[in-house]
Design a protein around this motif. Structure first.
Motif, PDB file in Angstrom:
ATOM      1  N   ARG A  58      -2.429  -8.008   1.998  1.00 52.02           N
ATOM      2  CA  ARG A  58      -2.644  -6.606   1.626  1.00 52.02           C
ATOM      3  C   ARG A  58      -4.068  -6.168   1.966  1.00 52.02           C
ATOM      4  NH1 ARG A  58      -1.908  -2.505  -2.524  1.00 52.02           N
ATOM      5  NH2 ARG A  58      -3.932  -2.001  -3.429  1.00 52.02           N
ATOM      6  N   VAL A  88      -5.901   0.683   6.853  1.00 52.27           N
ATOM      7  CA  VAL A  88      -5.681   2.043   6.334  1.00 52.27           C
ATOM      8  C   VAL A  88      -7.010   2.747   6.077  1.00 52.27           C
ATOM      9  CG1 VAL A  88      -4.803   3.316   4.325  1.00 52.27           C
ATOM     10  CG2 VAL A  88      -3.396   1.546   5.402  1.00 52.27           C
ATOM     11  N   ALA A  89      -8.005   2.020   5.554  1.00 53.31           N
ATOM     12  CA  ALA A  89      -9.317   2.616   5.283  1.00 53.31           C
ATOM     13  C   ALA A  89      -9.955   3.184   6.542  1.00 53.31           C
ATOM     14  CB  ALA A  89     -10.246   1.572   4.657  1.00 53.31           C
ATOM     15  N   VAL A 125       0.858  -1.183   0.000  1.00 51.44           N
ATOM     16  CA  VAL A 125       0.000   0.000   0.000  1.00 51.44           C
ATOM     17  C   VAL A 125       0.896   1.235   0.000  1.00 51.44           C
ATOM     18  CG1 VAL A 125      -1.812   1.235   1.244  1.00 51.44           C
ATOM     19  CG2 VAL A 125      -1.734  -1.275   1.310  1.00 51.44           C
ATOM     20  N   GLN A 167      -4.196  -5.039   5.417  1.00 53.26           N
ATOM     21  CA  GLN A 167      -3.513  -3.752   5.531  1.00 53.26           C
ATOM     22  C   GLN A 167      -4.384  -2.617   5.008  1.00 53.26           C
ATOM     23  OE1 GLN A 167       0.163  -4.588   3.456  1.00 53.26           O
ATOM     24  NE2 GLN A 167       0.598  -6.327   4.801  1.00 53.26           N
ATOM     25  N   LEU A 168      -5.069  -2.843   3.884  1.00 53.39           N
ATOM     26  CA  LEU A 168      -5.951  -1.814   3.330  1.00 53.39           C
ATOM     27  C   LEU A 168      -7.155  -1.562   4.220  1.00 53.39           C
ATOM     28  CD1 LEU A 168      -6.083  -2.382  -0.532  1.00 53.39           C
ATOM     29  CD2 LEU A 168      -5.424  -0.293   0.646  1.00 53.39           C
ATOM     30  N   GLU A 175      -9.472  -0.540  -4.483  1.00 52.93           N
ATOM     31  CA  GLU A 175      -9.741  -1.479  -3.394  1.00 52.93           C
ATOM     32  C   GLU A 175     -10.157  -0.756  -2.117  1.00 52.93           C
ATOM     33  OE1 GLU A 175      -7.243  -5.393  -4.771  1.00 52.93           O
ATOM     34  OE2 GLU A 175      -6.249  -4.005  -3.387  1.00 52.93           O
ATOM     35  N   LEU A 176      -9.632   0.429  -1.875  1.00 47.68           N
ATOM     36  CA  LEU A 176     -10.134   1.206  -0.738  1.00 47.68           C
ATOM     37  C   LEU A 176     -11.607   1.547  -0.931  1.00 47.68           C
ATOM     38  CD1 LEU A 176      -7.093   3.558  -0.060  1.00 47.68           C
ATOM     39  CD2 LEU A 176      -8.063   1.908   1.568  1.00 47.68           C
ATOM     40  N   ASP A 224      -4.799   0.848  -5.219  1.00 50.73           N
ATOM     41  CA  ASP A 224      -5.116   1.349  -3.875  1.00 50.73           C
ATOM     42  C   ASP A 224      -6.476   2.043  -3.859  1.00 50.73           C
ATOM     43  OD1 ASP A 224      -2.690   0.418  -2.904  1.00 50.73           O
ATOM     44  OD2 ASP A 224      -1.727   2.397  -2.886  1.00 50.73           O
ATOM     45  N   CYS A 283      -1.129   6.924   1.589  1.00 50.09           N
ATOM     46  CA  CYS A 283      -2.511   6.596   1.966  1.00 50.09           C
ATOM     47  C   CYS A 283      -2.716   6.667   3.472  1.00 50.09           C
ATOM     48  CB  CYS A 283      -2.891   5.212   1.466  1.00 50.09           C
ATOM     49  SG  CYS A 283      -2.971   5.037  -0.333  1.00 50.09           S
ATOM     50  N   TYR A 284      -1.629   6.509   4.239  1.00 50.77           N
ATOM     51  CA  TYR A 284      -1.762   6.612   5.694  1.00 50.77           C
ATOM     52  C   TYR A 284      -0.830   7.677   6.278  1.00 50.77           C
ATOM     53  CZ  TYR A 284       1.907   2.971   5.209  1.00 50.77           C
ATOM     54  OH  TYR A 284       3.014   2.237   4.844  1.00 50.77           O
TER      55      TYR A 284
END
Length: 236
Positions: free
Chosen positions: A115, A122-123, A72, A118-119, A96-97, A93, A76-77
């Motif tokens: 992943r 992050v979301a 990612v 992880q996403l 999928e987010l 990214d 994004c974070y």
């Protein structure tokens, strides 16, 4: 009645077949095999240039898997990329987010794999460790280690004992996103599963169930998708 339909995110990669060389929507075959073995039907979800289409896509499926893959992008974070972070996959990214946000908003059962976990983090405003060692078997080879469930979690209800899992990751959850709770750990303290408590079904695992033989997590997703979609519930 039909089995529950599980959408699985895919990603664009250069590919060659016959006389052709062009971008293709890629998904390792282990993912649809996992869904079918768990009692569902698999649908590949190709990336869309318009993230706004995610809600319409998610509305057509009973459950969603966000597949593993590229790092990612740290922006994004809110972080700066380290020298060990892979090249960005910005379109993936964003898509999928958007799928994750649509699934959470609609209550569509969601499983994030590697992943995908992880996403999900992050979301929800969480951050990632950009590199850790010892969680692969070498370049392009799955490793194996034991993960320990946290009692009282959704994950522990599916896999109540310590289990050896196929693993291939060099990034992981750092700060958990809003509402997420850790539901499994590796011996070194790495968060190996995280979930959103509540009436919905949203779980991420850091390992690769599609590369192993344990169907319990996938069956949990398929059962939740069946219940939400009014489908027949697969046998445990």
């Amino acid at each position: 009645m039909p089995k529950p339909l599980i959408g699985i995110s895919t990603y664009l990669e250069p590919a060659a077949w016959g006389v052709w060389q062009m971008p293709a929507a890629l998904l390792p075959a282990g993912y649809p095999r996992l869904v079918r073995a768990a009692g569902g039907l698999a649908a590949m979800l190709p990336p869309d240039d318009d993230p706004a289409a995610a809600a319409e896509v998610v509305a057509r499926v009973d459950g969603l898997i966000i597949a593993g893959g590229a790092d990612v992008e740290p922006v994004c974070y809110g972080a700066t990329a380290s020298s060990l972070t892979g090249p960005p996959a910005r379109a993936r990214d964003a898509w999928e987010l958007a799928l994750i946000e649509a699934a959470l908003a609609s209550g569509t059962p969601l499983l994030g794999i590697c992943r995908g976990l992880q996403l999900l983090n992050v979301a929800l405003g969480g951050t990632l460790v950009q590199h850790l060692d010892g969680h692969t078997g070498g370049r392009g080879v799955f490793g194996e280690h034991t993960v320990e469930p946290v009692p009282g979690t959704l994950y522990a209800s599916l896999v109540p004992e310590a289990a050896s899992v196929p693993t291939y990751h060099h990034q992981c959850v750092d700060r958990l996103g809003a509402g997420l709770v850790a539901s499994a750990y590796a011996a070194d303290g790495t968060v190996e599963a995280a979930e959103l408590p509540g009436p919905g079904w949203a779980l991420g695992v850091q390992w690769h169930p599609e590369a192993g033989q344990d169907l319990r997590v996938a069956r949990g997703l398929v059962r939740a998708a069946a219940a939400r979609g009014g489908r027949p519930t697969p046998a445990p």
